[in-house]
Design a protein around this motif. Structure first.
Motif, PDB file in Angstrom:
ATOM      1  N   LEU A  61      93.346 -11.930 -18.076  1.00 48.84           N
ATOM      2  CA  LEU A  61      93.126 -11.616 -19.501  1.00 48.84           C
ATOM      3  C   LEU A  61      94.407 -11.799 -20.306  1.00 48.84           C
ATOM      4  O   LEU A  61      94.397 -12.367 -21.393  1.00 48.84           O
ATOM      5  N   VAL A  62      95.536 -11.309 -19.762  1.00 56.15           N
ATOM      6  CA  VAL A  62      96.819 -11.482 -20.453  1.00 56.15           C
ATOM      7  C   VAL A  62      97.152 -12.979 -20.517  1.00 56.15           C
ATOM      8  O   VAL A  62      97.638 -13.484 -21.533  1.00 56.15           O
ATOM      9  N   GLY A  63      96.857 -13.698 -19.442  1.00 55.32           N
ATOM     10  CA  GLY A  63      97.100 -15.141 -19.399  1.00 55.32           C
ATOM     11  C   GLY A  63      96.312 -15.897 -20.460  1.00 55.32           C
ATOM     12  O   GLY A  63      96.817 -16.838 -21.077  1.00 55.32           O
ATOM     13  N   GLU A  64      95.067 -15.468 -20.702  1.00 54.69           N
ATOM     14  CA  GLU A  64      94.252 -16.131 -21.739  1.00 54.69           C
ATOM     15  C   GLU A  64      94.871 -15.925 -23.117  1.00 54.69           C
ATOM     16  O   GLU A  64      94.969 -16.858 -23.922  1.00 54.69           O
ATOM     17  N   ILE A  90      98.683 -14.511 -14.172  1.00 58.78           N
ATOM     18  CA  ILE A  90      99.099 -14.920 -15.513  1.00 58.78           C
ATOM     19  C   ILE A  90      99.473 -16.406 -15.506  1.00 58.78           C
ATOM     20  O   ILE A  90      99.009 -17.185 -16.344  1.00 58.78           O
ATOM     21  N   ARG A  91     100.284 -16.802 -14.520  1.00 60.09           N
ATOM     22  CA  ARG A  91     100.710 -18.212 -14.422  1.00 60.09           C
ATOM     23  C   ARG A  91      99.516 -19.142 -14.311  1.00 60.09           C
ATOM     24  O   ARG A  91      99.422 -20.138 -15.023  1.00 60.09           O
ATOM     25  N   GLU A  92      98.618 -18.807 -13.383  1.00 60.03           N
ATOM     26  CA  GLU A  92      97.468 -19.675 -13.118  1.00 60.03           C
ATOM     27  C   GLU A  92      96.670 -19.909 -14.402  1.00 60.03           C
ATOM     28  O   GLU A  92      96.290 -21.032 -14.724  1.00 60.03           O
ATOM     29  N   THR A  93      96.445 -18.828 -15.170  1.00 58.97           N
ATOM     30  CA  THR A  93      95.640 -18.946 -16.380  1.00 58.97           C
ATOM     31  C   THR A  93      96.390 -19.714 -17.473  1.00 58.97           C
ATOM     32  O   THR A  93      95.817 -20.590 -18.121  1.00 58.97           O
ATOM     33  N   VAL A  94      97.675 -19.391 -17.657  1.00 63.91           N
ATOM     34  CA  VAL A  94      98.444 -20.066 -18.712  1.00 63.91           C
ATOM     35  C   VAL A  94      98.529 -21.571 -18.421  1.00 63.91           C
ATOM     36  O   VAL A  94      98.251 -22.395 -19.290  1.00 63.91           O
ATOM     37  N   TYR A  95      98.888 -21.928 -17.170  1.00 64.31           N
ATOM     38  CA  TYR A  95      99.026 -23.353 -16.852  1.00 64.31           C
ATOM     39  C   TYR A  95      97.675 -24.049 -16.883  1.00 64.31           C
ATOM     40  O   TYR A  95      97.556 -25.194 -17.300  1.00 64.31           O
TER      41      TYR A  95
END
Ligand SMILES: [Zn+2]
Length: 436
Positions: free
Chosen positions: A336-339, A370-375
């Motif tokens: 969620l933070v990554g999104e 977080i990394r997985e979602t951001v990238y």
């Protein structure tokens, strides 16, 4: 912007008002040494793009004002070795107070933000402004009395608070966990008492500044810092400067809507806020449900050992001890933070994302999610050189950040213009003598 050229006038014996371009150059040269670590006049010319004549003149003025020093011999480039320029961090000192929901930290620092003395004690912010700030005043006295070798005079004071701050007025605005603080003139109270300028900012912004000058974000110019504690907030750095927005609420990302589910009610009163799903309080709430339902025996055991209460730290602990439902909660929060961050990446194109706050100690699982979602959700150009790191400053991050805020403001263009005319940073004429 055009630069002053051919500016080789002698350094004035007494402080005098400077022209706009002279002042711009003065601040830029000082900050190039102070923040970017330039050590020589040729280095400053390369770094700032100012002309040799302007740099020579402004360096002389800063040496005269006691803000730069010529120290050790630098490397020779063939001729006589030049003396290296240094920022005069011992020209004065600042006081910093970092107020948390349950703690007071105070420190005295030199003008580079180096902490010389630090005191911390538990406190309840809900005790109110009179009690808490009275205690801050006492602790300032104690830290000054108990620290040896404090350099120069007091130049400024900073206060970090766990609530929204209108940076322009220095007042706390509708603080959810600070009832009764809204009307209290924090800045005026300390300015009156200590006769120096005072700045007040929220905890996330000061942590961002601390990481920028002394922590994980050193050397970066475009940064998004996210604090995941009880709530969630962000600090935004654009072109090396903290971006506060029109009223100081930039980065209030905890209250972006991430679901329309009417059962997710945030402490702000709205529906579906990010922090109502992924903040520390939300993790503790969801963990309590898991423990009660019997889906996590480990959390149930922990809860009964802790008097029927669970905190976000218990979820991290259980996840690190192989509890799958706890690991799932942390990954979900990270996604969620990554999104939210992938949206920020599209808006701001930062070179670095820093994750801090109590929940960030949840370990690699949170950071990985977080990394997985951001990238995964950002375009390649935006993520090509993007790093995601954990905050580097530990228990001192608050006071380091507050001291940094004060120092940045003291050396901001606006403040500098005033104290070049006054002859001292505090406006006290007696300091002009020691700075000259
Ligand atoms: Zn909310």
């Amino acid at each position: 912007m055009s630069r002053a050229s051919g500016d080789v006038t002698a350094v004035p014996a007494k402080p005098q008002p400077l022209a706009h371009e002279q002042l711009d150059a003065l601040v830029e040269v000082l900050n190039d040494v102070r923040e970017r670590g330039s050590r020589s006049r040729p280095g400053i010319i390369r770094s700032t793009g100012l002309t040799r004549a302007v740099v020579t003149s402004r360096v002389s003025e800063l040496l005269n004002r006691g803000l730069l020093l010529e120290g050790r011999l630098g490397p020779s480039t063939g001729g006589r070795a030049p003396r290296q320029l240094e920022f005069h961090a011992d020209a004065g000192h600042v006081l910093a107070a970092d107020l948390g929901a349950t703690s007071i930290d105070v420190a005295v620092a030199d003008l580079s933000g180096r902490i010389l003395g630090h005191l911390a004690e538990p406190a309840d912010i809900a005790d109110g402004s009179g009690t808490i700030l009275g205690r801050v005043d006492e602790l300032f006295g104690e830290v000054l009395a108990g620290t040896a070798g404090i350099p120069g005079d007091l130049w400024g004071i900073g206060i970090g608070v766990p609530g929204p701050v209108d940076f322009g007025s220095g007042c706390v605005v509708a603080p959810p966990i600070m009832p009764g603080w809204g009307e209290f003139p924090i800045r005026e109270t300390f300015a009156e008492r200590y006769k120096v300028p005072v700045w007040v900012d929220n905890d996330v912004n000061v942590m961002t500044l601390g990481e920028l000058r002394a922590g994980a974000a050193r050397g970066h110019r475009s940064v998004v810092f996210v604090k995941i504690g009880t709530g969630i907030g962000a600090g935004i750095v654009i072109d090396g400067r903290l971006h506060r927005g029109a009223h100081g609420s930039a980065g209030d990302v905890g209250h972006t809507q991430v679901t329309h589910d009417p059962t997710v009610v945030c402490r702000c009163g709205k529906i579906g806020c990010l922090e109502a799903l992924a903040g520390g309080a939300a993790l503790a709430r969801d963990a309590t449900v898991l423990a009660r339902e019997g889906s996590s025996p480990l959390l149930a055991e922990r809860m009964s050992a802790h008097g029927g209460r669970l905190e976000a730290a218990d979820v991290s602990w259980a996840a690190s001890h192989g509890d799958a439902p706890s690991a799932q909660l942390i990954s979900q929060a990270g996604h969620l933070v990554g999104e939210m961050l992938s949206t920020a990446v599209h808006f701001l194109n930062p070179s670095l994302i820093v994750i801090g706050g109590g929940v960030s100690n949840a370990g690699d699982r949170l950071l990985a999610a977080i990394r997985e979602t951001v990238y995964g959700q950002s375009l390649p150009l935006a993520t090509r050189e993007l790093q995601v790191r954990r905050a580097a400053l530990g228990s001192q991050s608050g006071v380091v950040g507050v001291a940094t805020m004060v120092i940045d403001e003291l050396f901001s263009r606006e403040r500098f213009a005033r104290w070049v005319e006054d002859g001292s940073p505090s406006g006290r004429p007696e300091l002009a003598a020691s700075a000259a």
